[in-house]
Structures are given as C-alpha cells and as structure tokens.
Write an enzyme that holds these catalytic residues in place. Sequence first.
Site, PDB file in Angstrom:
ATOM      1  CG  ASP A 105      -1.792   1.122   1.310  1.00  0.00           C
ATOM      2  OD1 ASP A 105      -1.951   1.910   0.405  1.00  0.00           O
ATOM      3  OD2 ASP A 105      -2.111   1.611   2.423  1.00  0.00           O
ATOM      4  CG  ASP A 148      -3.648   4.584  -1.562  1.00  0.00           C
ATOM      5  OD1 ASP A 148      -2.972   3.724  -1.450  1.00  0.00           O
ATOM      6  OD2 ASP A 148      -4.440   5.024  -0.803  1.00  0.00           O
TER       7      ASP A 148
END
Length: 388
Positions: A82, A269
């Site tokens: 992530d 992201d």
Amino acid sequence: MMLPLLPLALLVLSVAGASVEPRAKPTKISLSSRKVDRGTIRRRALNPSEVPLADYFNGTDLQWFGEIQIGTPPQPFTVVFDTGSSSLEVTSTSCGTVCNRQKKFDPSKSSTFVDGGRTSTITFGTGVGVDPVIGNNWRLSLRSATDTVSVGGIAAKGLSFFLITDQTPTFSPDPFDGIQGIAASGSSLMRALINQGLPSLFSLFLTPNSVGNAEMTLGGIDNSKFQGDLVFAPMPAGTGATWQLTSSNIFVNGQSSTRLARSRTFIFDSGTSNIVLPQADAVAIYALISPDIKPNNAEPGTFGIACNRISTLPAEISFTFTDSNRRPFNLTIPSSELSVGPFRSNPSLCQTLINADQFTLIGASLLKHYYSVWDIGNQRMGFAPTGF
Ligand SMILES: *[C@@H]1O[C@H](CO)[C@@H](O)[C@H](O)[C@H]1NC(C)=O
Ligand SMILES: *[C@@H]1O[C@H](CO)[C@@H](O)[C@H](O)[C@H]1NC(C)=O
C-alpha cells in the site's frame, strides 16, 4: 488502501494511541545520491527481487496482494502493498472471530518476536474495494512489536510492525491478512532493505484479472512489462511520506472545463481502488460523461447510473502532469473503468469510478493501465503504458 491519516498515508486518517510508532523515528537515510535510471541500475549488495501479486477479484478488479513472511521460523501472510501508508499491520492470534478469515500471526511460535507493548489504532481514509468510508468503519486496533520480516526472499531483522488485535467488520471478508505500507519516505521495511543495499525504488505491475501475473519488483524495473519508455515526473518538494504529483488539468472525452482546468495535487495510492476527488471536482467530471450519473445517497460519496446504460458511455479521463523535462504528459483511464459494478443495496444501479471525499487521490483504476515506478531515492514516479 487506505489512507491512514497523515503523516502517512494509505490514506490513513488517523493514528491514535499510547504512542505512534515507527515512522515517527527521524530517518536520515541518504537516499538522494542514488541515481537509479532505467537500464543503469548499479549492482548493489542486493539484486532486485520479484514478488508475485494476486488480484482480489470479487466483482471489482482493483486490489492486489502478495506474500510476506514474519518470524522465526517464518509464518507466511498475504498483504496489500500500500503506497498510501507506511507501516506493516498483520492479523494476530489476539484478534477474535472478526479476524477468522485471515491467517493469524502467532507470536509464541516465533523465537525472534519481541513485544513492543504499545497499543494504538489506525483509521483508514479509504477502504478495501470501492465502498465509501463512513466514520471510522475502516479501523484496526494494534499492538507494537518487532520481528524478522521477509519479502521477495530478502529478510529484514528486528523490523517494527503491528499486530492487529481487532478490526472493524469491513475487513473481515478480505482474502489478505494485512497491509504493508510503502510510503515515499520509505516504510520501515523498505528502509531496512535499502540499508542492506537494495536500490531505493520498487515497481508495480497491476494487471487486470484477465491478464494475471501481476507483480511488484523490489529494487528494480522489469523492462519486459511495458511498452515504450518510462516517463518520470518529480514529486513536489517536501512531499514527505506521501506519493504525490501535481496535475495541471483533467480532460474527459477530450474536454475540460473551468473547474477541471486547475492545479491540484494527487496522492497515488496502490491500496485504493477508486479515484477520489472533492465533491465539486467529481461532479464536474461526471457532468462531461452523462447528466444521469448521480450521487447515490444510500452510500454517501458514491455515484451511479443504471447498469444497462453504463457500458455504452464514453468516459475517457486524462490527468495532465509534468515530466522531469517540464513537458506535459497525460495519464489516462479508459472508458472500460467507468463501472465498478452494481451497488449491493440496488443491483440495477452501477457504481462509477470516482468517489467524492476530502482527498484528491488516484487509485487502482488508473494504476492498472500503467507500469509504475516508485523511486524513493530520486523522489519521482515513472509511468509507461502496459497496453492492457
Ligand atoms: C465478495 O464481496 C462480498 C461483499 O463484500 C462479500 O460478502 C463476500 O464475502 C466476498 N467474497 C469473496 C470470495 O471475497
Ligand atoms: C491530454 O489529453 C487531452 C485530451 O485528450 C489533450 O487535449 C491533450 O493534448 C493531452 N496532452 C498531452 C500532453 O498529450
């Protein structure tokens, strides 16, 4: 996935607790002198390493995860890599039935485990999949720890991480056991690998389910996975932990508007499925696609349109950025990404790819169409089309 609140991000919304851990340490790693250009990666103590990624395909095709190992002997777990956050959290035996679908790390079975004893919570600003964030519905309860963590066959000893001791039920269906943050300042894992000589960058090849073979390359670039040349863009000065680039314009089917033709900084992201924009920007984009795309008040922040209309709508969205030579370039989402599938509450209504929230964020619906290079040492990002 998510954004834990700043200072870091997955968009982590907030981190609360007796103490906020590991990223807080002042980190002086002299990364900036390392130039890692395509084709000229110098041989260092550690060679680049590939980590296969699986696609969490459950209606949507926008979330990937891969394996890490924790402890001695190693216990394997799957995590979302992530770029929106910076720490490692993994489900543990302290978590009850709400974690039963996940594999639980058992500290008593690791000879190198050290309990940190500090408890905290982390609240994410975007969740898994395309569902909106409502209040604190994506939150983990944590306990600090250190142990050996391995990824792609490279081990980092004494790494700070967090045991998940409780989680909101939103996480329960996930096929992965945790989240490995890889922020722009280098997560504790990346810092440990870089200190061992790994080149200070990683690359993501996030493919559609129909293509498969998604992968992350730690410390390198796999030139066989994209077409043409990588275009690199420098991150704004002082960007800190957040992967972000400043955009000058947004085009929808070749058109812009006063609202869209302005400068905004996007967070990139890999853990978030959808695109996220402030309400007025989302509305301005949808206005150029169809007047029938409307907010779905049953799920605040989402928009939708009748499923039987969505597949025929042109919805090519381009974001204009500036490369290292100060030339503009576009990153484009094809029309095929407009629908992220039917709403559970109303299956004839299909959700569209942009959610309205407080962030300005590019997630998987764009990253899936580009090979992306996340260059910590040079504080820049690189992109080349994958052709999918
Ligand atoms: C797919 O998503 C639904 C809704 O979130 C969930 O209930 C279900 O468990 C998921 N299935 C899999 C295999 O992940
Ligand atoms: C970006 O896309 C828009 C819309 O298609 C186009 O008008 C513009 O010329 C493109 N910019 C670049 C640098 O390719």
